[in-house]
Structure formats: C-alpha cells, structure tokens
Design a protein around this motif. Structure first.
Motif, PDB file in Angstrom:
ATOM      1  N   ILE A 117       1.106  -4.289 -12.817  1.00 57.85           N
ATOM      2  CA  ILE A 117       0.306  -3.390 -14.073  1.00 57.85           C
ATOM      3  C   ILE A 117       0.052  -5.671 -14.994  1.00 57.85           C
ATOM      4  CG2 ILE A 117       0.559  -3.173 -17.155  1.00 57.85           C
ATOM      5  CD1 ILE A 117       3.151  -1.483 -16.332  1.00 57.85           C
ATOM      6  N   VAL A 119      -1.446  -7.604 -17.493  1.00 64.51           N
ATOM      7  CA  VAL A 119      -1.441  -7.196 -19.519  1.00 64.51           C
ATOM      8  C   VAL A 119      -1.882  -8.491 -19.962  1.00 64.51           C
ATOM      9  CG1 VAL A 119       0.569  -7.282 -21.111  1.00 64.51           C
ATOM     10  CG2 VAL A 119       0.616  -6.308 -18.958  1.00 64.51           C
ATOM     11  N   TYR A 138       1.147  -2.950 -26.245  1.00 65.06           N
ATOM     12  CA  TYR A 138       1.558  -3.071 -24.734  1.00 65.06           C
ATOM     13  C   TYR A 138       2.911  -3.118 -24.678  1.00 65.06           C
ATOM     14  CZ  TYR A 138      -2.487  -3.240 -21.806  1.00 65.06           C
ATOM     15  OH  TYR A 138      -4.084  -3.037 -21.575  1.00 65.06           O
ATOM     16  N   LEU A 142       4.893  -1.121 -21.849  1.00 62.32           N
ATOM     17  CA  LEU A 142       5.390  -1.741 -21.021  1.00 62.32           C
ATOM     18  C   LEU A 142       7.404  -1.550 -20.638  1.00 62.32           C
ATOM     19  CD1 LEU A 142       4.499  -5.317 -21.176  1.00 62.32           C
ATOM     20  CD2 LEU A 142       4.084  -4.008 -18.986  1.00 62.32           C
ATOM     21  N   GLN A 145       7.705   1.606 -18.564  1.00 59.19           N
ATOM     22  CA  GLN A 145       7.595   1.016 -17.002  1.00 59.19           C
ATOM     23  C   GLN A 145       8.258   0.546 -16.010  1.00 59.19           C
ATOM     24  OE1 GLN A 145       4.788   2.366 -14.943  1.00 59.19           O
ATOM     25  NE2 GLN A 145       4.040   3.910 -16.948  1.00 59.19           N
ATOM     26  N   TYR A 149       5.411  -4.117 -11.808  1.00 59.36           N
ATOM     27  CA  TYR A 149       5.361  -5.634 -11.728  1.00 59.36           C
ATOM     28  C   TYR A 149       4.488  -6.067 -13.064  1.00 59.36           C
ATOM     29  CZ  TYR A 149       5.614 -10.392  -9.850  1.00 59.36           C
ATOM     30  OH  TYR A 149       5.824 -11.762  -9.566  1.00 59.36           O
ATOM     31  N   LYS A 150       4.932  -6.827 -13.707  1.00 61.60           N
ATOM     32  CA  LYS A 150       3.398  -7.267 -14.985  1.00 61.60           C
ATOM     33  C   LYS A 150       3.402  -8.055 -15.021  1.00 61.60           C
ATOM     34  CE  LYS A 150       7.027  -3.676 -17.008  1.00 61.60           C
ATOM     35  NZ  LYS A 150       8.135  -3.631 -15.630  1.00 61.60           N
ATOM     36  N   LEU A 172       7.652 -10.707 -19.125  1.00 67.14           N
ATOM     37  CA  LEU A 172       6.580 -10.524 -17.587  1.00 67.14           C
ATOM     38  C   LEU A 172       7.710 -10.640 -16.534  1.00 67.14           C
ATOM     39  CD1 LEU A 172       3.442 -11.019 -19.517  1.00 67.14           C
ATOM     40  CD2 LEU A 172       4.438  -8.738 -18.827  1.00 67.14           C
TER      41      LEU A 172
END
Length: 177
Positions: A117, A119, A138, A142, A145, A149-150, A172
């Motif tokens: 993802i 962002v 977000y 997030l 999820q 992998y953010k 993140l």
C-alpha cells in the motif's frame, strides 16, 4: 503543544514552492525506488493513491505496474471517512472524485487484502509515522490491512524528527523521501 494544522500548511506551502525540475528528479527517484521494492519483494498486488496537486507524481510507477500486469487498486473517496477500492485498468479511464481526487472507473474486480500500500502524507518522521490531510481515511484503511507492507512517499523536507502519536495512528513499514 504540537500544531498539526500549522505543520500541514507549512508542508503544503513547501511542496508548492518546490522547483519543477527538482520535483521531477525527486519524483523519478521515488518511482525508481518503489519499482525496485516491488521487484525485490515480488509484490503481486498494489494499492496506491492517484496523485493530485503537488503530491509525488507516481504515474510512471503506476504505468510500470500496469505494464507488468500487477493488479493495481486505487481509492475512491466516499463520505464519512470511507474509501472504496477500485481496480485500475487504464490511466486514461479516470473519474473525478471528492476533494479534487481522481479514481478508476467502477470495476467488478475486488481484493480484500493488498501486498503493498502506497500512502500519501504531508509529513513523516524517523519512526515511520505519518501526518495525513486530517480526514482519517487512511488511518481506518491501514488498520484494516495488517498484513500489507505500507510505504509513505514524500520529499526530503517532509521528513521531520518526530510526530505526535494518537491511538488510531498506524505506523508505516517504510518511508521514501
């Protein structure tokens, strides 16, 4: 006391003042690093925002994903802090959305979880926290999820020492500035 609105305004102003040539060079470097990340980690699905205004230009990276036939999903902003996630089939078939956003045309393709993802944000810190635009979209997404992998993307001046944390903030995995 930390003033989030003042920091948001400062970062938006700095992005607007970024030299176009320097912005283009930084955008290309960020897209290249994202592409390497996809290749190294062998991600098979990507969720990314479609940039607006002075945000990092991710269109070359998105074009790469489409050319590699990696499924790309993008958010459609809905009222009440909700996002609908639509499959992107073509950058030529986008629709206007809320707050100046754009999103793909409606598609029957859906995914419940994404490998990667990307962002947006106005500021990031050394602990991979982000300061968004203040809508909370977000933060909610997030949180839904946990296996993704953010990655946050921004310019070097958007990386600051520390951001204040709130209970709903999701860190993140990586920040590319």
């Amino acid at each position: 006391m930390f003033d989030k609105q003042a920091l948001r305004l400062k970062m938006e102003t700095l992005r607007e003042q970024l030299n176009p040539g320097q912005k283009a060079r930084l955008d290309a470097l960020i897209c290249r690093e994202l592409q390497q990340l996809v290749e190294e980690r062998k991600f098979t699905s990507v969720h990314t925002f479609l940039p607006m205004g002075t945000e990092v230009d991710l269109y070359p990276f998105i074009s790469y994903l489409l050319a590699m036939e990696i499924p790309v999903f993008c958010p459609k902003t809905l009222p009440k802090r909700q996002l609908e996630h639509l499959r992107l089939h073509s950058l030529e078939r986008l629709e206007a959305g809320l707050f100046g956003t754009r999103h793909p045309e409606a598609s029957p393709d859906k995914l419940d979880a994404y490998d990667l993802i990307i962002v947006p944000g106005l500021a990031f810190d050394q602990h991979n926290h982000r300061l968004g635009y203040g809508g909370g979209y977000y933060d909610i997404f997030l949180g839904e999820q946990p296996g993704a992998y953010k990655v946050g993307v921004g310019y070097p001046f958007q990386l600051i020492q520390d951001l204040p944390l709130e209970a709903h903030d999701i860190p993140l995995d990586k920040v590319i500035c």
